[in-house]
Design an enzyme around this catalytic site. Sequence first.
Site: not given
Length: 236
Positions: A16, A33, A127
């Site tokens: 955020d 963004h 991962l």
Amino acid sequence: MEELLKIPVHIAIIMDGNGRWAKKRKLPRSVGHQQGAKRLEEICRAAAEMGVKYLTVYAFSTENWARPEDEIATLMKILRNYLADSIKKARDNNMRIRVIGDISRLDLDIQKSIRRLEEVSASNTGLNFQIALNYGSRDEILRAVRRMTADCRAGKIQPDELDETLFSSYLDTKDIPDPDFLIRTSGEQRLSNYLLWQCAYAEFYFPEVLWPDFDKNALKEAVRQYTARDRRFGGV
Ligand code: IPE
Ligand code: IPE
Ligand code: MG
């Protein structure tokens, strides 16, 4: 002396603060963004290097459709760019990538790229990286209940078999352990419909840093904070 850190098995992140990052610099939100998306690659690598096994990030919520059309278009463009070289990224970093959320509302080309990416990265052993797209916990739980009741009606399961493990197997996160640690950047202290069921016992951490500034060192500091927590699960 080498610092002893307790590494969470699964870190969930609410990325955020992209908009505020851009605003502070008098730039359009789209630039925030883009910077945020760049950060993500660094954090994936850093998490894997630290020994984190699962990383789940909130990229687009079911509520984010309420944003202006041009902002949604920018976010979808960034997603397309990400997906375009994600197969290579997954291969280079031995990452298994999965998407959680209801992808049926996304454009068909995006849905196809996601399926292909999930398929080709399925056997990677590094991962486990989950991206939450058109994700909302309430929506996920309702979709799970719908499928589960259909299976009941079809006689595949019995109502009294239902327990937490069986229910979890209907969620988008099936086969993924619950997060140990939830990080939300930008100082906001709410879940915004993220992993409500799965975060029942997660430790929460809300650094002030805005997502595009959340670097490797910020991740390390977060894990330091986690290391200092005294985790309890209801016992003494
Ligand atoms: C997070 O940044 C990215 C998405 C929700 C897609 P925001 O766009 O929410 O940034 P702020 O909260 O307005 O600063
Ligand atoms: C949550 O952030 C969703 C993502 C980070 C993708 P928002 O910025 O959309 O959440 P609210 O609206 O502030 O709760
Ligand atoms: Mg926000």
